[in-house]
Write an enzyme that holds these catalytic residues in place. Sequence first.
Site, PDB file in Angstrom:
ATOM      1  N   CYS A 118       0.846  -1.203   0.000  1.00 36.09           N
ATOM      2  CA  CYS A 118       0.000   0.000   0.000  1.00 36.09           C
ATOM      3  C   CYS A 118       0.874   1.244   0.000  1.00 36.09           C
ATOM      4  CB  CYS A 118      -0.946  -0.001   1.193  1.00 36.09           C
ATOM      5  SG  CYS A 118      -1.795  -1.577   1.464  1.00 36.09           S
ATOM      6  N   ALA A 119       1.715   1.367  -1.035  1.00 37.76           N
ATOM      7  CA  ALA A 119       2.846   2.287  -1.010  1.00 37.76           C
ATOM      8  C   ALA A 119       2.501   3.746  -1.277  1.00 37.76           C
ATOM      9  CB  ALA A 119       3.882   1.828  -2.043  1.00 37.76           C
ATOM     10  N   ALA A 120       1.473   4.039  -2.067  1.00 41.57           N
ATOM     11  CA  ALA A 120       1.205   5.424  -2.468  1.00 41.57           C
ATOM     12  C   ALA A 120       0.870   6.299  -1.249  1.00 41.57           C
ATOM     13  CB  ALA A 120       0.056   5.452  -3.463  1.00 41.57           C
ATOM     14  N   PRO A 121       1.275   7.576  -1.258  1.00 39.43           N
ATOM     15  CA  PRO A 121       1.916   8.320  -2.340  1.00 39.43           C
ATOM     16  C   PRO A 121       3.418   8.153  -2.439  1.00 39.43           C
ATOM     17  CG  PRO A 121       1.492   9.784  -0.518  1.00 39.43           C
ATOM     18  CD  PRO A 121       0.911   8.453  -0.124  1.00 39.43           C
ATOM     19  N   GLY A 181       6.115   8.226   0.201  1.00 39.79           N
ATOM     20  CA  GLY A 181       7.136   8.726   1.114  1.00 39.79           C
ATOM     21  C   GLY A 181       7.963   7.628   1.739  1.00 39.79           C
ATOM     22  N   LYS A 182       7.310   6.569   2.178  1.00 41.89           N
ATOM     23  CA  LYS A 182       8.035   5.470   2.813  1.00 41.89           C
ATOM     24  C   LYS A 182       8.841   4.675   1.782  1.00 41.89           C
ATOM     25  CE  LYS A 182       4.464   5.261   6.380  1.00 41.89           C
ATOM     26  NZ  LYS A 182       3.661   6.367   5.773  1.00 41.89           N
ATOM     27  N   ASP A 222       0.584  -1.109  -4.834  1.00 42.85           N
ATOM     28  CA  ASP A 222      -0.610  -0.339  -4.505  1.00 42.85           C
ATOM     29  C   ASP A 222      -1.728  -0.813  -5.407  1.00 42.85           C
ATOM     30  OD1 ASP A 222      -1.090   2.303  -2.705  1.00 42.85           O
ATOM     31  OD2 ASP A 222      -2.505   2.221  -4.381  1.00 42.85           O
ATOM     32  N   CYS A 243      -2.288   5.517   9.973  1.00 40.42           N
ATOM     33  CA  CYS A 243      -2.386   6.935  10.345  1.00 40.42           C
ATOM     34  C   CYS A 243      -3.760   7.185  10.966  1.00 40.42           C
ATOM     35  CB  CYS A 243      -2.136   7.835   9.144  1.00 40.42           C
ATOM     36  SG  CYS A 243      -3.163   7.494   7.698  1.00 40.42           S
TER      37      CYS A 243
END
Length: 429
Positions: A246-249, A251-252, A267, A361
Site C-alpha cells: 500500500c505504497a502510495a503516495p 514517502g516510505k 498499490d 495513520c
Amino acid sequence: MSRRPRPAGREGQPARRAALHLFRAVLEERRTLDEAEPALDGLAPADRARARRLVAEAFRNLTRADALLAPHLRRTPPPAARAALRLGTVELAQGGAAHGVVNDWVAVVAGAGRKAAAARGMVNAVLRKMAGEAPARWADLPVPAMPGWLRAPVVAAWGARVAEAIEAAHAAGAPLDLTAKGDPDALAARLGARRLPTGSLRLPRGAQVTALPGYAEGDWWVQDAAAALPARALRPRPGERVLDLCAAPGGKTLQLAAAGAEVTALDLSPARLERVRENLARTGLSAHLSAEDARAHAGGPYDAVLVDAPCSATGTIRRHPELPHIRDGAGLGALVELQAALIDRAASLVAPGGRLVYCACSLLPDEGEAQAAAALARRPELRADPAALDLPGVEPAWRGPEGLRLRPDHWLEAGGMDGFFVAAFRRVA
C-alpha cells in the site's frame, strides 16, 4: 496614456472562484481535498496554493463560521451562496481586507449560476456584517470538536483532556515537514528549517512546495514527522529485499530506496502508483512498482515488509481538515478486517528472521493497539520487536505495550505531529 486602476480585490477572484468549486466538490460529493483537487486545474501555482489553503482553513473552522453566520440567515442560502459566505467569513476572521474580500465574493456568487446570483445582495450584506463581527468574536468561539464517532474512542483511550489537546492541534493546522534524501543538517541549513529530534525537517505551513530550494533536484520530499518513523523502524539495509505494501503516495518507498534497499512497492490503484513513480523520478531513486492487491502478491520471501495499511486516516486531520465533515465512521469494521488480512499476508511473505512493521495513520485503537495485539495472538510465527522502536527522538511516553502511539498533541508547542500507530515484529521459524 495612463492605465485604468484595477477594481479592488480583482486579483483574488481566480483563487476564490476555484476555492468555491473545490469547497463544494469536497462537501457535496464527500471527496477528500486530494480527490477533488482537479477543481484547481488551470490555476497559476500561487493561486492554486492560495485556493487550497483557503478551503482547508474553511473546513478547519467551519463550526466557527457557521456560528457567526447563523443569526444573520433566516433561511438556508443556495449552495454556492452558502459556500461563499462560509469561505468569506473565514477569510475576514483571519485578517482578510474587508473591501476586497466582500467585493470578490459578491462577484464570484454573481457568476455562480442563476440561484446564486439572485442571492448576491444577501451575500454582500451578510459579509459586510461579518467584516466587523468575525475578527472581534473569532478568538472567543469554541475550538471545533471532533465528531462524536471519533471523540468517544479517543476519550475512552486517553481521557477528555487529551481529546481537547488533540482538537487544539487540529485547529492549529500542520506545519510543513520534509524528509531529506541526504544529509538533513545540510538541507536544514539550506532551507532555514528546524531539524526535529526524530530527523525530519520542519518549516512553517503555507510555503509553496514546488518553489522551495531542492524540490526540482529531488533533495527531499514532503512527509509528516510521524509518517517518517515506520520506515525507520523497519531499519532497511543496503541490498535487502524489502516489500512496501500500500505504497502510495510513496514517502516510505522513498525512504526505503534511499537506504539502499531493493524495494518492491505495491498499490491497488494504478493512478496512485503513478504518483510514486513521479516521486521516484524526481528524487532519482528506484523501486519496482506493481499495481495489484497486496493480499494476492506472490513474491518473496522478503528480508523486511512494511504494511502501511488503509485506515480511517483520522490521524491526519491537521492536514486534512475536511475529513470530519465527510466521514461518519461507517466502514470501520471492513477496514479493520482488511488491515488484519494485510498483516497475515505480510507475515507469510517475510523470511524467517525477517522484520515486519505495521502502521496506520489513525487515532483509533481498533486500527492500532488492538490490531497489533490481535496479530500476535493470531500469528504464532510473529514476535513483538520493541527494540526496533528505539529510534532517535522517540519519547518514552509514546511507547506502549503494543507499539508506538503518536498523537497530534505530541510536540504541540512545536507544531504537533500526525496521529499514527507503529508496531514492529520479527518472524521466527
